[in-house]
Design a protein around this motif. Structure first.
Motif, PDB file in Angstrom:
ATOM      1  N   HIS A 103      35.160 -11.281 -38.267  1.00  0.00           N
ATOM      2  CA  HIS A 103      35.365 -12.318 -37.257  1.00  0.00           C
ATOM      3  C   HIS A 103      36.782 -12.881 -37.343  1.00  0.00           C
ATOM      4  CE1 HIS A 103      33.689 -14.531 -40.744  1.00  0.00           C
ATOM      5  NE2 HIS A 103      34.373 -15.587 -40.303  1.00  0.00           N
ATOM      6  N   ARG A 104      37.349 -12.913 -38.525  1.00  0.00           N
ATOM      7  CA  ARG A 104      38.725 -13.383 -38.687  1.00  0.00           C
ATOM      8  C   ARG A 104      39.714 -12.357 -38.135  1.00  0.00           C
ATOM      9  NH1 ARG A 104      39.299 -17.869 -41.787  1.00  0.00           N
ATOM     10  NH2 ARG A 104      41.424 -17.333 -42.379  1.00  0.00           N
ATOM     11  N   ILE A 105      39.428 -11.076 -38.361  1.00  0.00           N
ATOM     12  CA  ILE A 105      40.287 -10.013 -37.826  1.00  0.00           C
ATOM     13  C   ILE A 105      40.284 -10.056 -36.305  1.00  0.00           C
ATOM     14  CG2 ILE A 105      40.611  -7.516 -37.622  1.00  0.00           C
ATOM     15  CD1 ILE A 105      39.431  -7.275 -40.466  1.00  0.00           C
ATOM     16  N   VAL A 106      39.090 -10.136 -35.704  1.00  0.00           N
ATOM     17  CA  VAL A 106      38.984 -10.177 -34.237  1.00  0.00           C
ATOM     18  C   VAL A 106      39.787 -11.355 -33.691  1.00  0.00           C
ATOM     19  CG1 VAL A 106      37.394 -10.584 -32.302  1.00  0.00           C
ATOM     20  CG2 VAL A 106      36.791  -8.933 -34.093  1.00  0.00           C
ATOM     21  N   TYR A 107      39.626 -12.515 -34.287  1.00  0.00           N
ATOM     22  CA  TYR A 107      40.356 -13.693 -33.821  1.00  0.00           C
ATOM     23  C   TYR A 107      41.869 -13.460 -33.909  1.00  0.00           C
ATOM     24  CZ  TYR A 107      41.712 -18.482 -32.980  1.00  0.00           C
ATOM     25  OH  TYR A 107      42.284 -19.603 -32.436  1.00  0.00           O
ATOM     26  N   GLU A 108      42.325 -12.918 -35.038  1.00  0.00           N
ATOM     27  CA  GLU A 108      43.764 -12.694 -35.215  1.00  0.00           C
ATOM     28  C   GLU A 108      44.307 -11.631 -34.261  1.00  0.00           C
ATOM     29  OE1 GLU A 108      45.454 -12.423 -39.074  1.00  0.00           O
ATOM     30  OE2 GLU A 108      44.409 -14.203 -39.779  1.00  0.00           O
TER      31      GLU A 108
END
Length: 183
Positions: free
Chosen positions: A78-83
């Motif tokens: 979820h952090r990768i997608v956001y970034e």
């Protein structure tokens, strides 16, 4: 900075925090967003025998969050997608799943949040309690409803659970805004 690192730096599993930062800054080199993937992320390149190009990226952990290994570091998808969409996540900020489902990494379901805002959006842990979120058993047949804001707690007691649930919902909506979660 990422261009100066060899592919082996990310593949070998010998990670340092500096390489992790470099990996997070070049995520688009390794992954791309795809709603048809269970994790909403696919591998752009083959990183090892189990993570081939165009395959869905990541595995789901015991909490329901998808994660992936890159450069010997476990990264939350979820952090990768956001970034990938918005760039670096500011220090001290978290990524909140709007619907409370940690497996739903749709970009429409992710938002930046403080730790406190993220806690507002947590659902009740049904395995721990049969009462609605925010209500506990008190003394003398009464129940206690509690809502938090900052370091303060607002409490109300009653024998009527439905009245307390309504009171909690109104206060959560007022105090927590878009992060309010009554479930």
């Amino acid at each position: 900075m990422l261009a100066s690192l060899r592919w082996a730096d990310f593949h070998c599993g010998k990670g340092s925090s500096q390489r992790k930062v470099n990996a997070m800054n070049g995520l688009e080199s390794y992954f791309y967003y795809d709603e048809s993937s269970p994790s909403y992320l696919r591998n752009r390149v083959t990183r090892n025998s189990k993570s081939k190009a165009d395959m869905p990226a990541g595995t789901r952990n015991h909490t329901g969050h998808y994660q992936v290994m890159l450069n010997g570091e476990r990264l939350q998808i979820h952090r990768i997608v956001y970034e990938l969409f918005f760039g670096a996540i500011p220090d001290g900020m978290l990524i909140d799943h709007i619907d409370g489902n940690p497996s739903n990494n749709s970009i429409e379901n992710l938002r930046l949040a403080t730790s406190q805002q993220n806690s507002f959006n947590r659902k009740v842990q049904s395995k721990h309690q049969s009462l609605p979120k925010g209500i506990s058993r008190g003394y003398g047949g009464k129940y206690i409803a509690q809502v938090c804001i900052g370091n303060s707690k607002i409490r109300k007691s009653s024998t009527d659970i439905d009245a307390l649930a309504s009171w909690l919902e109104a206060h959560r909506n007022s105090l927590h805004g878009e992060f309010s979660c009554n479930g």
